[in-house]
Design an enzyme around this catalytic site. Structure first.
Site, PDB file in Angstrom:
ATOM      1  N   TYR A   1      -9.677  18.202  22.648  1.00 38.49           N
ATOM      2  CA  TYR A   1     -10.460  17.532  21.612  1.00 38.49           C
ATOM      3  C   TYR A   1     -10.906  18.526  20.543  1.00 38.49           C
ATOM      4  CZ  TYR A   1     -14.066  14.932  19.153  1.00 38.49           C
ATOM      5  OH  TYR A   1     -14.802  14.325  18.173  1.00 38.49           O
TER       6      TYR A   1
ATOM      7  N   THR B   1      21.122 -10.237  -4.990  1.00 41.27           N
ATOM      8  CA  THR B   1      21.213  -8.811  -4.654  1.00 41.27           C
ATOM      9  C   THR B   1      21.035  -8.074  -5.983  1.00 41.27           C
ATOM     10  OG1 THR B   1      23.590  -8.637  -4.996  1.00 41.27           O
ATOM     11  CG2 THR B   1      22.886  -9.244  -2.782  1.00 41.27           C
ATOM     12  N   HIS B   2      20.396  -6.939  -5.951  1.00 44.70           N
ATOM     13  CA  HIS B   2      20.076  -6.196  -7.189  1.00 44.70           C
ATOM     14  C   HIS B   2      19.253  -7.052  -8.150  1.00 44.70           C
ATOM     15  CE1 HIS B   2      23.318  -3.364  -5.983  1.00 44.70           C
ATOM     16  NE2 HIS B   2      23.901  -4.483  -5.598  1.00 44.70           N
TER      17      HIS B   2
ATOM     18  N   SER C   1      -8.245 -15.844 -16.571  1.00 47.44           N
ATOM     19  CA  SER C   1      -8.505 -14.673 -17.398  1.00 47.44           C
ATOM     20  C   SER C   1      -9.803 -14.882 -18.161  1.00 47.44           C
ATOM     21  CB  SER C   1      -7.344 -14.481 -18.374  1.00 47.44           C
ATOM     22  OG  SER C   1      -7.772 -13.746 -19.508  1.00 47.44           O
TER      23      SER C   1
ATOM     24  N   ASN D   1      -3.450 -16.593 -12.804  1.00 53.90           N
ATOM     25  CA  ASN D   1      -2.884 -15.352 -12.264  1.00 53.90           C
ATOM     26  C   ASN D   1      -2.769 -15.371 -10.737  1.00 53.90           C
ATOM     27  OD1 ASN D   1      -2.762 -14.242 -14.863  1.00 53.90           O
ATOM     28  ND2 ASN D   1      -4.871 -13.494 -14.719  1.00 53.90           N
TER      29      ASN D   1
ATOM     30  N   LYS E   1     -11.231   7.198  12.821  1.00 51.38           N
ATOM     31  CA  LYS E   1     -11.835   5.862  12.899  1.00 51.38           C
ATOM     32  C   LYS E   1     -11.819   5.052  11.622  1.00 51.38           C
ATOM     33  CE  LYS E   1     -14.552   7.207  16.754  1.00 51.38           C
ATOM     34  NZ  LYS E   1     -13.920   8.576  16.684  1.00 51.38           N
TER      35      LYS E   1
ATOM     36  N   GLN F   1     -12.625  12.880  14.981  1.00 51.09           N
ATOM     37  CA  GLN F   1     -13.568  11.834  14.593  1.00 51.09           C
ATOM     38  C   GLN F   1     -13.075  11.107  13.332  1.00 51.09           C
ATOM     39  OE1 GLN F   1     -17.929  12.354  15.157  1.00 51.09           O
ATOM     40  NE2 GLN F   1     -17.984  12.454  12.937  1.00 51.09           N
TER      41      GLN F   1
END
Ligand code: ARG
Length: 456
Positions: free
Chosen positions: A316, A154-155, A276, A284, A324, A321
């Site tokens: 409408y 915790t923390h 890298s 990584n 989407k 539009q």
């Protein structure tokens, strides 16, 4: 010639055409547009609005168009604005003026609402299947690693020991709720909008239930104005997606932390990491980093659509539009993240030595000591104080609790005796936490068995 050209004297400005056109992105809906149109003409024929011959001609034309699009032979035109008019115009070009009967008793406003619902239905199912796959991986991984103990936090401070399996199952249950949320969105998505017309229904004697049955909708919408102005189902989907992505992002964050040399808790398979360009030693965790990073765009799409909708008068408006691209990007991002996460996780291994050494360090068994004193009759608050002092002593002496001599224990309370060592053993500590939902091995096994049964 435009499908709506009759009222106009001048040509549309080229820039306006480009600006208002959605064909660049809504072509993705082609399958649903054709599926919806076929159901619509079948109904028109059943209701005597078209002849069966006209119906068959139109359906044959639409099926050919479907093939053309799938073969990559269809030329989408910006001048025809969107997927609906591109297909309709092509139909008229192919079969002649009878093609112009397809749009009887229909508007693009209820048509686009239909396409979006058909599309989203499919996507929800596909995403749910990917969630299930990931859940499966989590259950298997939990089972394989059930013996490994790790520190719970915790923390981000070491708190109490748990099992790796317990931590994995925590995400399993989050995903389970995500699945349920999508199930709920599905229910409200699966309602037929067609028949609402432009905004005020239609004068033709149509059979909406017929179309609903044809397309597998649970029912038909009940107010035409509501139907063509509603994008709640998209917003709900974006909200559920945001929550799901937030969960993947938290898990990703933990993987990024855990693969660091500082933690060294897990190893992600080479196949899911990158190097890298300058530092030869680097490996990584790009995949979890990117999943964490892509969470932002999904939250963005949710805020975008909420903002688009907030000031729109019924019904409408062309603003809609804009529903989407964010939706499509959310679907793509979510599917990519879920699929990759499952594959990566299946190839992630846990460093038992480091996890358990860390779990034993940092006084994660201090609560056990307090519980021990409580069992000897000391009120919990007093026990807390005693153990706090004992821990402080350990810090100053650079010792673990398990390294204290019995005399040292007894300096803090005469209630300590030899059995304290057993009580604070990490494995004992974890397995004593066997209340429902706890990290004890037996409890985890029970959870895994129950969930596996449910998944079958
Ligand atoms: N392309 C439009 C959209 O996605 C279809 C509906 C257009 N309706 C209209 N009345 N202009 O919203």
């Amino acid at each position: 010639m435009k499908l709506w050209g009759g009222r106009f004297e001048a040509e549309t400005d080229q820039l306006v055409e480009e600006y208002t056109s959605s064909i660049g992105f809504d072509q993705r809906l082609y399958k649903y547009d054709i599926q919806g149109s076929i159901a619509h003409v079948k109904m028109l024929a059943e209701c005597g609005i078209l002849t069966y011959e006209e119906r068959d001609q139109i359906i044959a034309g639409l099926e050919e168009i479907l093939e053309e699009i799938e073969a990559g032979d269809f030329e989408f035109e910006i001048g025809l604005e969107d997927i609906h008019m591109n297909i309709e115009q092509r139909l008229i070009d192919k079969i002649g003026s009878v093609g112009g009967k397809l749009h009887t008793a229909r508007s693009r406003n209820d048509q686009v609402a239909l396409d979006m619902r058909l599309y989203l239905r499919d996507q929800i199912e596909a995403i749910q299947a990917l969630i299930e796959k990931l859940q499966q991986v989590l259950l298997e991984l939990a089972e394989e690693n059930i013996d490994i103990i790790m520190p719970g936090y915790t923390h981000l401070q070491r708190a109490q020991p748990v099992r790796v399996a317990h931590h994995l199952l925590a995400y399993y249950y989050k995903l389970k709720r995500d699945y349920d949320r999508l199930e709920d969105v599905y229910k409200r998505t699966n309602v037929l909008p067609l028949g609402a017309g432009a905004l005020a229904g239609t004068t033709f004697d149509i059979d909406r239930q017929f179309v609903a049955d044809e397309l597998g909708f649970d029912g038909v919408s009940q107010n035409s104005l509501d139907t063509v102005s509603d994008r709640d189902f998209v917003i709900e989907f974006l909200a559920a997606s945001s929550t799901l992505m937030m969960h993947l992002s938290r898990f990703s964050e933990e993987l990024v932390l855990w693969t660091s040399q500082e933690f060294d808790f897990v190893d992600i398979d080479d196949a899911f990491c990158t190097g890298s360009s300058i530092m030869p030693q680097k490996k990584n965790p790009d995949v979890p980093e990117l999943i964490r990073g892509k969470t932002g765009r999904i939250y963005g799409h949710l805020m975008q659509l909420l903002t688009v909708m907030k000031g729109l008068p019924l019904a409408y408006n062309k603003d809609m539009q804009e529903d989407k691209e964010g939706l499509f990007d959310t679907v793509d991002t979510l599917k990519g993240a879920l699929e990759l996460f499952a594959r990566m996780l299946a190839k992630t291994s846990f460093n038992q030595i480091k996890l358990e050494a860390t779990a034993e360090d940092g006084f994660t068994n201090a609560t056990e000591v307090a519980d021990y004193l409580v069992e000897q009759g000391l009120p919990f608050r007093e026990a807390h104080e005693v153990v706090g002092k004992t821990v402080l002593y350990c810090i100053n002496e650079d010792k673990k609790l398990s390294e204290l001599e019995l005399e040292e224990w007894q300096n803090f309370s005469d209630r300590f005796s030899d059995d304290i060592y057993q009580k604070i053993d990490i494995e004992t500590a974890v397995d004593a936490r066997d209340s429902v939902g706890g990290p004890a091995k037996e409890e985890i096994k029970r959870a895994i068995t129950a969930e596996k049964k449910e998944c079958q």
